[in-house]
Scaffold this motif. Structure first.
Motif, PDB file in Angstrom:
ATOM      1  N   GLN A   4       1.149  -7.380 -26.532  1.00 20.65           N
ATOM      2  CA  GLN A   4      -0.003  -6.993 -25.812  1.00 20.65           C
ATOM      3  C   GLN A   4      -1.409  -6.990 -26.862  1.00 20.65           C
ATOM      4  OE1 GLN A   4      -0.282  -6.539 -22.514  1.00 20.65           O
ATOM      5  NE2 GLN A   4       1.912  -7.381 -22.496  1.00 20.65           N
ATOM      6  N   TYR A  84      -3.344 -11.649 -14.733  1.00 20.66           N
ATOM      7  CA  TYR A  84      -4.129 -11.437 -15.798  1.00 20.66           C
ATOM      8  C   TYR A  84      -5.343 -12.216 -15.735  1.00 20.66           C
ATOM      9  CZ  TYR A  84      -1.932 -15.601 -18.122  1.00 20.66           C
ATOM     10  OH  TYR A  84      -1.600 -16.794 -18.190  1.00 20.66           O
ATOM     11  N   HIS A 157      -9.218   0.963 -11.629  1.00 18.74           N
ATOM     12  CA  HIS A 157      -8.547   1.166 -13.184  1.00 18.74           C
ATOM     13  C   HIS A 157      -7.793   1.950 -13.264  1.00 18.74           C
ATOM     14  CE1 HIS A 157      -8.155   0.988 -17.381  1.00 18.74           C
ATOM     15  NE2 HIS A 157      -8.077   2.136 -17.392  1.00 18.74           N
ATOM     16  N   GLY A 158      -6.388   1.938 -13.920  1.00 19.24           N
ATOM     17  CA  GLY A 158      -5.393   3.112 -14.010  1.00 19.24           C
ATOM     18  C   GLY A 158      -4.438   2.792 -13.194  1.00 19.24           C
ATOM     19  N   PHE A 174      -0.202  -0.328 -12.500  1.00 16.31           N
ATOM     20  CA  PHE A 174      -1.183  -0.052 -13.325  1.00 16.31           C
ATOM     21  C   PHE A 174      -2.363  -1.211 -13.715  1.00 16.31           C
ATOM     22  CE2 PHE A 174      -3.495   1.221 -17.196  1.00 16.31           C
ATOM     23  CZ  PHE A 174      -3.343   2.856 -16.999  1.00 16.31           C
ATOM     24  N   SER A 176      -5.420  -2.548 -15.720  1.00 13.22           N
ATOM     25  CA  SER A 176      -6.029  -2.238 -17.096  1.00 13.22           C
ATOM     26  C   SER A 176      -7.173  -3.172 -16.985  1.00 13.22           C
ATOM     27  CB  SER A 176      -4.997  -2.850 -18.337  1.00 13.22           C
ATOM     28  OG  SER A 176      -4.048  -1.961 -18.141  1.00 13.22           O
ATOM     29  N   THR A 177      -8.198  -2.718 -16.144  1.00  9.42           N
ATOM     30  CA  THR A 177      -9.588  -3.483 -15.974  1.00  9.42           C
ATOM     31  C   THR A 177     -10.422  -3.090 -16.865  1.00  9.42           C
ATOM     32  OG1 THR A 177     -10.172  -1.660 -14.354  1.00  9.42           O
ATOM     33  CG2 THR A 177      -8.992  -4.051 -13.490  1.00  9.42           C
ATOM     34  N   ASN A 179     -10.033  -1.724 -20.242  1.00 12.07           N
ATOM     35  CA  ASN A 179      -9.708  -1.382 -21.640  1.00 12.07           C
ATOM     36  C   ASN A 179      -9.060  -2.825 -22.349  1.00 12.07           C
ATOM     37  OD1 ASN A 179      -7.183  -1.169 -20.091  1.00 12.07           O
ATOM     38  ND2 ASN A 179      -6.411   0.162 -21.561  1.00 12.07           N
ATOM     39  N   LYS A 180      -8.818  -3.592 -21.655  1.00 11.12           N
ATOM     40  CA  LYS A 180      -8.179  -4.968 -21.947  1.00 11.12           C
ATOM     41  C   LYS A 180      -8.949  -6.133 -21.597  1.00 11.12           C
ATOM     42  CE  LYS A 180      -3.615  -3.095 -23.074  1.00 11.12           C
ATOM     43  NZ  LYS A 180      -1.969  -3.205 -23.023  1.00 11.12           N
ATOM     44  N   GLN A 183      -7.569  -7.768 -18.882  1.00 13.02           N
ATOM     45  CA  GLN A 183      -7.270  -7.119 -17.628  1.00 13.02           C
ATOM     46  C   GLN A 183      -6.056  -7.302 -16.867  1.00 13.02           C
ATOM     47  OE1 GLN A 183     -10.774  -7.385 -15.011  1.00 13.02           O
ATOM     48  NE2 GLN A 183     -12.231  -7.472 -16.663  1.00 13.02           N
TER      49      GLN A 183
END
Length: 204
Positions: A4, A84, A157-158, A174, A176-177, A179-180, A183
Motif C-alpha cells: 500500500q 482503485y 470517505h471512511g 472502507f 480511502s478517497t 488520504n490515498k 483512492q
C-alpha cells in the motif's frame, strides 16, 4: 506482492520480508514446497508463490499481501481490494479481478522488526480465494451487490457499514478517497471471522 505504501524504502522492506517469508515457509510447511515466482507476467496474474504438494504434485498459486504500512502492529482485520483509481478511471480491485489466477492469498500481518533492518516475527494466514468469494455470495455479497454499495456511497470517505455483515465481528467497507492517491475501496474483514468460517488457516 502488492503493497500500500509509496515510500522508496518499501522496496527494501519488501525484499527483506520476502527472504524472511521464504525461511518461514521452509520451516512451517509440512507437505508443500514453496517456489517463489519472479516472472513479472505471472505476478500480474496474482501469483507470487507456487505451493507444490510433496506427494501428488498438486500446485496452488498464492498471492502474498503484506501489511507493511503497519509494522510492529497486530491488526485484527485485512483489506480486500474492490476498486482503485488509475489515470482517474476506476479499476477493478484484485479480489474480483477476472485476470487473476490466484488460488490462495497469503495474508502477512503482525509484522515485527525488533532488530534494526531485520524482521523477527509475523503471522501468515492463508485464505482460499474461491471459498471466500462463494461464502460472500452466500451472504448476498456478490461483486454486483458490492458494486452497488460503492456506487451508492461515491465520494464518501471512511468506514461504511454493510448490512450483510456484523460491523464489529465480521467486516465493513472502507473508502480511502481523501488520504490515498489511488483512492482504494476495500472490503475489511476480521481474520478471526475468516478462520471461524473455514475460509482461512493460520500457518504461523
Amino acid at each position: 506482492m502488492k503493497l500500500q505504501s509509496t515510500f522508496k524504502s518499501d522496496l527494501q522492506k519488501e525484499q527483506r520480508l520476502v527472504c524472511y517469508l521464504d525461511l518461514l515457509y521452509g520451516q512451517k510447511l509440512t507437505y508443500y514446497k514453496a517456489n517463489r515466482v519472479t516472472d513479472l507476467k505471472q505476478q500480474r496474474y496474482g501469483i507470487d508463490l507456487e505451493l507444490k504438494h510433496s506427494v501428488n504434485d498438486m500446485v496452488f498459486r498464492v498471492d502474498e499481501k503484506a501489511q507493511l504500512d503497519y509494522l510492529n502492529e497486530d491488526l485484527p482485520t485485512f483489506a480486500f481490494e474492490l476498486s482503485y483509481l488509475k489515470n482517474n478511471v476506476q479499476q477493478k480491485g484484485w479480489l474480483f479481478d477476472p485476470i487473476k489466477k490466484t488460488d490462495f492469498y497469503a495474508l502477512i500481518t503482525a509484522i515485527y522488526s525488533d532488530e534494526p533492518e531485520k524482521f523477527t516475527s509475523c503471522k501468515i494466514t492463508f485464505v482460499n480465494r474461491f471459498k471466500l468469494i462463494s461464502f460472500l455470495a452466500s451472504k448476498k455479497l456478490t461483486e454486483k451487490a458490492l458494486d452497488k454499495y460503492i456506487k451508492d456511497n461515491t465520494g464518501l470517505h471512511g468506514k461504511i457499514a454493510v448490512k450483510e455483515l456484523d460491523t464489529k465481528k465480521e467486516g465493513y467497507l472502507f473508502f480511502s478517497t481523501k488520504n490515498k492517491a489511488e483512492q482504494p475501496i476495500n472490503l475489511i474483514l476480521k481474520l478471526d471471522f475468516l478462520e471461524e468460517n473455514g475460509l482461512a488457516k493460520r500457518l504461523v
